[in-house]
Design an enzyme around this catalytic site. Structure first.
Site, PDB file in Angstrom:
ATOM      1  N   GLU A   1       0.975  -1.172  -0.019  1.00  0.00           N
ATOM      2  CA  GLU A   1       0.026  -0.053   0.093  1.00  0.00           C
ATOM      3  C   GLU A   1       0.922   1.295  -0.053  1.00  0.00           C
ATOM      4  OE1 GLU A   1      -2.921  -0.357   2.991  1.00  0.00           O
ATOM      5  OE2 GLU A   1      -3.728  -1.806   1.944  1.00  0.00           O
TER       6      GLU A   1
ATOM      7  N   GLU B   1      -4.206  -8.979  -0.196  1.00  0.00           N
ATOM      8  CA  GLU B   1      -4.945  -8.879   1.211  1.00  0.00           C
ATOM      9  C   GLU B   1      -6.209  -8.630   1.289  1.00  0.00           C
ATOM     10  OE1 GLU B   1      -2.036  -5.990   3.384  1.00  0.00           O
ATOM     11  OE2 GLU B   1      -3.994  -5.364   4.492  1.00  0.00           O
TER      12      GLU B   1
HETATM   13  C1  GAL Z   1      -4.275  -2.678   5.094  1.00  0.00           C
HETATM   14  C2  GAL Z   1      -2.592  -2.807   5.762  1.00  0.00           C
HETATM   15  C3  GAL Z   1      -2.291  -3.696   6.745  1.00  0.00           C
HETATM   16  C4  GAL Z   1      -3.392  -3.581   7.783  1.00  0.00           C
HETATM   17  C5  GAL Z   1      -4.642  -3.689   7.376  1.00  0.00           C
HETATM   18  C6  GAL Z   1      -5.702  -3.827   8.478  1.00  0.00           C
HETATM   19  O1  GAL Z   1      -4.716  -1.809   4.523  1.00  0.00           O
HETATM   20  O2  GAL Z   1      -2.096  -3.104   4.406  1.00  0.00           O
HETATM   21  O3  GAL Z   1      -0.993  -3.512   7.160  1.00  0.00           O
HETATM   22  O4  GAL Z   1      -3.316  -2.358   8.399  1.00  0.00           O
HETATM   23  O5  GAL Z   1      -4.986  -2.873   6.410  1.00  0.00           O
HETATM   24  O6  GAL Z   1      -7.059  -3.961   8.070  1.00  0.00           O
END
Ligand code: GAL
Length: 803
Positions: free
Chosen positions: A420, A497
């Site tokens: 990100e 993710e």
């Molecule tokens: C994402 C991020 C992670 C964590 C996650 C929590 O956007 O890449 O590191 O913060 O959200 O939902």
């Protein structure tokens, strides 16, 4: 005087294990360090008196030893534990037999801004807390009776520098390495398999040598491939290799006939042993793992391993080990991976930083598809005092070292150059992405370069615009998946993710349909005074979604290589959506103590071939309450539910459904589920209404552990009634006493807002469970752990330790 003599004896230890005849010595350098928060620059000098400092063994994380406190709120994202600055010193004698050796000290990782001195000489600084690095000590060392002192200053005081818990200190292993003046360089052997088929595998080996003699030298290099039974199956000798100046590179080609392939179900490992000879004398030996496998990412069909279509069913993992903090322990990591493997997980994303090398060794051995990630930010910061400030000076070196260190791990398939990253939103993203991809490709062209992106509008995403990614990683926004092939023609995808669903183990709120909350709502209207969140998979961060919805989207998108769910385990820090006193994450499929949440079984039912049947919630409610009963199941056509032997009906999952459910008018007794396939019973599960808490039940994952000062037994404490039923909301304060050849190194209960310390001999149970982590000493014997609580029958468990 006598006392002084003893102290000296205790702290000045001769470097052990060194034998002159051996060509390379790798010595564990973790023992008997001195540690202090006293910030005294004089600590770099050998005369400095550190007798009043604490003696400890590495790896060590001082943050985890501290107390959660509102004082550390600048670091709630990082876990609300103390950070700060501290010093480590180690005194040692060098045998005179080591005088003609080249001597290095290696650090697998120090969080952060470490600076190292040997005998008062400055060796250097390494800002990045996840980088592995080494310094040469040779010319500063004293041999014989004079003592040497290594001093390390670690500065983690500038906060906040991370969005999650980092730990503080020399939290990974330290080694001393002695070699001959001509030796294989650090991370100096690199093997690839340019051609693999059922008949043979070509193995190409690159050997990098270091020549410290100031003269051109001629050496012989032999590389051998050794199979898992220890048999040498291929060997190549190259003679008269001349190394002109300080470094030299040499390539060797070998073949494996009928290779055994590395896969997630059978992670077969060969090893390559490279030896260097001069005048017929062996002067160096270096070993690396070798996994023979081939893979492909396809823009239409996703990922395949050894020709077999394989959906990546992975999870993201931060590096902390719960109650043990960041201090590395191989058994603790192995336990995490074992629990995940049983769930059917086949992939790990090392969010968002270089992991500890031993973690990758485990992934090699256990068969995980790893996305190895380098950075969470580039030049643009995410936290006020983070690595972005070091970016210009360090990113190239950090990235190069990361690739060189990790590129022999067969478990790694993808290099992620960032998570990100903010530069995806402006044109600087183009240049930096290209620069990083070139660095990676120069050192390893056999793997894919990816980055975890959030901007899924192609024209607005400059990391994508760079054209330098082989694989597009997308975080969240699963609604957009169907449009990917149209919006990004011919690109390859991974859901880097997913989910960010939120749960507290064993906490159930009803009616479950009414609690479909995004975390935005949770924040404006804190749901539960005790900072818990319901464990029906129905609460998620507003940028994420439930586990079921996230998995459904990935499952139905054949062009997506797979998923890395956020996260496998709860981790310290990022207690979203709650503020202090919540202090750790709710995202895990498994809680911080290692107890699975219910959704673990949803994944198991989807990700494995074994029959699963899992019922929730517990069965202790007020009479007459309407209770939502869920069952996760697999390898069956239907599930029938019974309450006190009365059928409540048969349910079947429809397409894209991952559980069945009933609305049940509560009455105490036995809730029973039966799964059937073609009329035949596959599995049965019963949950009984628990009576009054009566006793403690202690169960250890291992009752025989190694007497090596490192191995662990994870002892689960359950509060049960007279008949052995778990008392679902029991929260007794459990006290531990331990005798014999072990100590308690951590306690936990998986409760995200518990402010009890992790280093203690007590822990309150949370929803019926807590955990004591017991570590063996180096002496063989017995460990007796007793767990007791007021009003309950205690339990004692015996753990044996063996060499
Ligand atoms: C994402 C991020 C992670 C964590 C996650 C929590 O956007 O890449 O590191 O913060 O959200 O939902």
């Amino acid at each position: 005087m006598k006392k002084f003599f003893y102290i000296l004896l205790l702290i000045v230890v001769t470097v052990e294990g060194f034998a002159q005849q051996k060509s390379r010595e790798t010595i564990d350098f973790n023992k008997s360090w001195k540690f202090s928060f006293e910030n005294n620059e004089k600590a770099i000098t050998n005369q400095f008196n550190d007798t009043h400092w604490r003696t400890l063994n590495l790896p060590h994380d001082w943050s985890i030893e501290g107390q959660f406190s509102a004082e550390h709120l600048s670091t709630t994202q990082g876990g609300a534990l103390p950070t700060g600055l501290a010093w480590y010193r180690k005194s040692f004698l060098m045998p005179s037999t080591a005088q003609h050796k080249i001597i290095w000290i290696t650090f697998d990782g120090v969080y952060r801004n470490s600076e190292v001195w040997i005998n008062g000489h400055y060796l250097g600084k390494r800002p990045n807390g996840y980088a592995s690095f080494r310094y040469e000590l040779t010319k500063y060392l004293k041999f014989g009776k004079e003592k040497n002192v290594i001093a390390v200053k670690v500065d983690n005081s500038e906060q906040p520098n991370s969005r999650w818990y980092t730990g503080s200190g020399i939290y990974r292993n330290v080694r001393m390495i002695m070699t001959a003046p001509i030796a294989i360089d650090q991370w100096g052997v690199f093997a690839t398999t340019p051609k693999v088929n059922a008949e043979e595998a070509e193995v190409s080996i690159e050997v990098n040598l270091l020549n410290k003699t100031n003269k051109t030298q001629s050496v012989t290099i032999t590389s051998s491939i050794i199979d898992a039974d220890g048999k040498t199956i291929a060997s190549k000798t190259s003679k008269n290799i001349s190394i002109k100046d300080s470094t030299g590179k040499h390539f060797q080609q070998l073949k494996i006939i009928k290779p055994k392939l590395w896969s997630i179900t059978n992670p077969y490992l060969y090893k390559i042993v490279t030896k260097v000879y001069q005048n017929n004398q062996e002067i160096d030996v270096y070993e690396i793992p070798l996994g023979v496998r081939f893979f492909n990412f396809d823009s239409a069909k996703g990922f395949s391993l050894n020709g077999k279509p394989t959906k990546i069913q992975g999870v993201c993992m931060h590096h902390d080990l719960g109650a043990l903090g960041a201090a590395v322990n191989v058994r603790a990591m192995e336990r995490q991976l074992e629990l995940l493997k049983v769930m059917g997980c086949n992939g790990i994303r090392t969010a968002h930083n270089p992991p500890v090398p031993e973690f990758l060794d485990l992934c090699d051995k256990m068969g995980f598809i790893v996305m190895d990630e380098a950075f969470d930010m580039w030049k643009k910061r995410k936290s006020k005092k983070d690595y972005s400030a070091d970016w210009n000076a360090w990113h190239q070196k950090d990235l190069e070292d990361f690739i060189k260190r990790d590129r022999n791990h067969p478990a790694i398939f993808m290099w992620s150059i960032g998570n990100e990253i903010r530069e995806q939103f402006d044109s600087t993203g183009i240049t930096i992405t290209r620069e990083l991809a070139v660095i990676v490709k120069k050192l390893d062209s056999t793997r894919i370069v990816t980055s975890a992106l959030t901007e899924n509008e192609p024209v607005k995403n400059f990391i994508f615009q760079s054209g330098a990614l082989d694989l597009l990683g997308f975080n969240y926004k699963h609604e957009g998946y169907p449009d990917f092939p149209k919006n990004f023609p011919n690109q390859k995808f991974i859901a880097s993710e997913t989910a960010s669903a939120l749960e507290s183990r064993g906490r159930y709120e009803m009616p479950q349909e009414k609690i479909e909350l995004s975390s935005r709502d949770v924040k404006t209207q804190p749901r539960n005074a005790d900072w818990t969140l319901s464990a029906y998979d129905n609460v998620a961060a507003y940028w994420g979604t439930t586990h079921e919805e996230a998995w459904e989207a990935v499952k139905n998108a054949p062009f997506i290589a797979g998923t890395y769910v956020w996260t496998g385990f709860d981790y310290l820090g990022e207690p979203h959506p709650y503020p202090w006193p919540a202090r750790s994450a709710y995202f895990g499929i498994i809680d911080l103590a290692g107890f699975p949440k219910d959704v673990y079984y949803m994944y198991q039912s989807e990700w494995t071939d074994k029959p699963v049947l899992h019922l929730l919630p517990h069965w202790n409610w007020e009479k007459g309450k309407t209770v939502d009963v869920w069952a996760y199941y697999s390898q069956a056509d239907e599930v029938e539910l019974f309450l006190n032997d009365k059928s409540l009906g048969i349910k079947r999952k429809g397409t894209d459904e991952f559980h069945v459910k009933w609305s049940v008018n509560y009455e105490a007794g036995t809730l029973k589920a039966v799964s059937r396939k073609a009329g035949k019973i596959i599995l049965t599960q019963e949950i009984k209404t628990a009576g009054k808490a009566f006793k403690i039940k202690a169960t250890a994952d291992h009752q025989l552990i190694k007497a090596d000062g490192k191995d662990l037994s994870f002892v689960k404490i359950s509060i049960v009634d007279e008949n052995g039923n778990l008392v679902p909301e029991a929260n007794h304060l459990v006290n531990f006493s331990i005798e014999g050849e072990g100590v308690i190194v951590g306690v936990d209960n998986g409760y995200q807002a518990s402010l009890e310390p992790f280093k203690a001999n007590y822990r309150r149970a949370f929803n019926g469970l807590c955990l004591a982590i017991v570590q063996a000493s180096e002496t063989t014997g017995k460990i007796v752990l007793k767990a007791s609580a007021e009003g309950l029958q205690s339990d004692t468990i015996i753990i044996e330790t063996k060499k």
